[in-house]
Design a protein around this motif. Structure first.
Motif, mmCIF file in Angstrom:
data_model
loop_
_atom_site.group_PDB
_atom_site.id
_atom_site.type_symbol
_atom_site.label_atom_id
_atom_site.label_comp_id
_atom_site.label_asym_id
_atom_site.label_seq_id
_atom_site.Cartn_x
_atom_site.Cartn_y
_atom_site.Cartn_z
ATOM 1 N N LEU A 40 -4.912 7.480 -1.073
ATOM 2 C CA LEU A 40 -3.892 6.538 -0.643
ATOM 3 C C LEU A 40 -3.683 6.646 0.860
ATOM 4 C CD1 LEU A 40 -1.422 7.433 -3.526
ATOM 5 C CD2 LEU A 40 -2.809 5.340 -3.388
ATOM 6 N N ARG A 60 -0.130 2.789 0.157
ATOM 7 C CA ARG A 60 -0.881 1.877 -0.700
ATOM 8 C C ARG A 60 -2.301 2.395 -0.885
ATOM 9 N NH1 ARG A 60 -1.398 -2.968 3.781
ATOM 10 N NH2 ARG A 60 -2.835 -1.876 5.173
ATOM 11 N N THR A 61 -2.975 1.823 -1.851
ATOM 12 C CA THR A 61 -4.420 2.024 -1.985
ATOM 13 C C THR A 61 -5.101 1.168 -0.927
ATOM 14 O OG1 THR A 61 -4.204 2.389 -4.360
ATOM 15 C CG2 THR A 61 -6.397 1.802 -3.526
ATOM 16 N N GLN A 76 -5.569 -2.864 -0.816
ATOM 17 C CA GLN A 76 -4.674 -3.532 -1.753
ATOM 18 C C GLN A 76 -3.360 -3.902 -1.075
ATOM 19 O OE1 GLN A 76 -4.118 -1.412 -5.433
ATOM 20 N NE2 GLN A 76 -6.312 -1.291 -5.869
#
Length: 399
Positions: A208, A258-259, A262
């Motif tokens: 992440l 976030r990833t 994404q």
């Protein structure tokens, strides 16, 4: 909340000026490389320390990215080789099997808001147990720490500061828990924001990326007041204020993450909080902030059996009232407190005695519960082992 720009550049420029005028403190370290001039920030906007966090991610957490020009590779490279070994060992021995184990234990229906009391610097386990959480809140005595310090920590002090980060990280990932007395010293008086770095390591291990890093205070009504430029200036610069006072002023941090690639942005918050009854009564905003989340998923581990103590009845009652599903070792909510509530315990592994000082009553309660439960294999260490080094796990959930 609009973000401020270039706090890393701002603190660097201020430190250079102070060092040149002879005002730099001896215990804070000395000259730094030049940095671009700071840009302005709208009054009242929350200061975003994402640039500082990315530098700390590279230097302290040994993630990807460009090494800042003011940090020598001769200091960082040996640190990151050692951290790389710690991370690789942890990933192979615990991370992979733990992810597989908890994927089969945690129901998909658990709330996506997670509360983790007595967490120390451990965001990593929360991300393993609840990998899809929308919001994770950890609470402990340790401050997140001043994120502006990397440009002013030089030479042997930087080497020692990175050694502290590495030692505590190795303890957390090797033993699967940390000792509060070590963490408090490392984080309250740290030359680097050790708690923040631990959070960045956890995110990096989970694949992440941080999006924004803001600090806040908790108002008495439970709302959050983010630090703006005026509040940050009032704290003092890394060269004009003592480490302990600065780290405490930067006690609570929010990292949105976030990833990569994404759009979904999630939230991690760390609250510096003493969770005994007396302190929670003096700082009512902490409990009100937690209560406003409604039903939550929860976890704790290696919590020194504090949830058995009368002096921690407030946080224990909060968990009984709001935790729809909670995972712990035997330092979770003891069985006797579930009486009369629509709550039950399930156990994994073995527990016959405590590996540290605990009341005889709570040891008898837990050992009796484990004897009554069906045998369920516990393939990983989670928090404390029992007195015979057996791994164990407890789930408290609503019936």
């Amino acid at each position: 909340m609009p973000a401020a720009t270039a706090p890393l550049a701002l603190v660097t420029a201020v430190v250079i000026a102070l060092a040149g005028s002879g005002q730099a403190r001896a215990d804070q370290d000395l000259p730094v490389a030049a940095a671009p001039a700071p840009t302005s920030q709208a009054a009242g906007a929350a200061v975003d320390f994402i640039d500082d966090a990315r530098a700390l991610l590279r230097v302290g957490a040994c993630g990807a990215g460009e090494l800042p020009a003011f940090v020598p590779a001769t200091v960082v490279d040996p640190h990151c080789r050692a951290v790389g070994r710690i991370r690789a060992r942890f990933a192979g021995r615990w991370l992979a099997p733990a992810r597989a184990f908890f994927a089969g234990v945690v129901p998909s229906s658990v709330p996506r808001r997670v509360v983790y009391p007595f967490a120390g610097g451990d965001l990593t386990t929360a991300l393993v147990v609840f990998p899809d959480a929308d919001e994770i809140t950890t609470l402990s005595l340790e401050p997140a720490g001043d994120p502006r310090t990397l440009p002013v920590v030089r030479g042997a002090v930087l080497t020692r500061a990175l050694e502290v980060v590495r030692t505590e990280l190795d303890l957390l990932y090797g033993v699967k828990f940390s000792y509060t007395k070590h963490l408090v010293g490392a984080m309250r008086a740290g030359h680097l924001p050790t708690q923040l770095i631990f959070g960045l390591v956890a995110l990096d291990l989970a694949g992440l990326e941080p999006v924004a890093v803001r600090y806040f205070e908790v108002a008495d009504d439970g709302s959050l007041r983010y630090l703006d430029a005026a509040a940050v200036a009032a704290i003092g610069t890394p060269s004009s204020a003592q480490r302990r006072s600065r780290n405490r002023a930067f006690g609570n941090v929010e990292i949105t993450f976030r990833t990569p690639g994404q759009d979904r942005v999630r939230v991690y918050r760390h609250l510096m909080a003493n969770l005994d009854d007396a302190h929670l009564a003096r700082t009512p905003g902490v409990l009100r902030h937690l209560q406003a989340k409604g039903d939550v998923a929860a976890m704790t581990k290696a919590a020194s059996y504090l949830l058995d103590y009368e002096g921690f009845s407030t946080i224990r009652t909060y968990l009984l009232d709001h935790a729809a599903w909670m995972v712990s070792d035997a330092t979770g909510v003891p069985p006797r407190f579930l009486a009369g509530r629509a709550l039950g315990h399930a156990t994994w592994g073995r527990y016959a005695s405590a590996h540290m000082n605990a009341s005889r009553r709570v040891v008898r309660e837990w050992s009796a519960l484990f004897r009554q439960q069906p045998a369920r294999e516990m393939p990983i260490r989670f928090g404390y082992p029992d007195g015979s080094k057996a791994s164990h796990l407890v789930v408290m959930s609503r019936r």
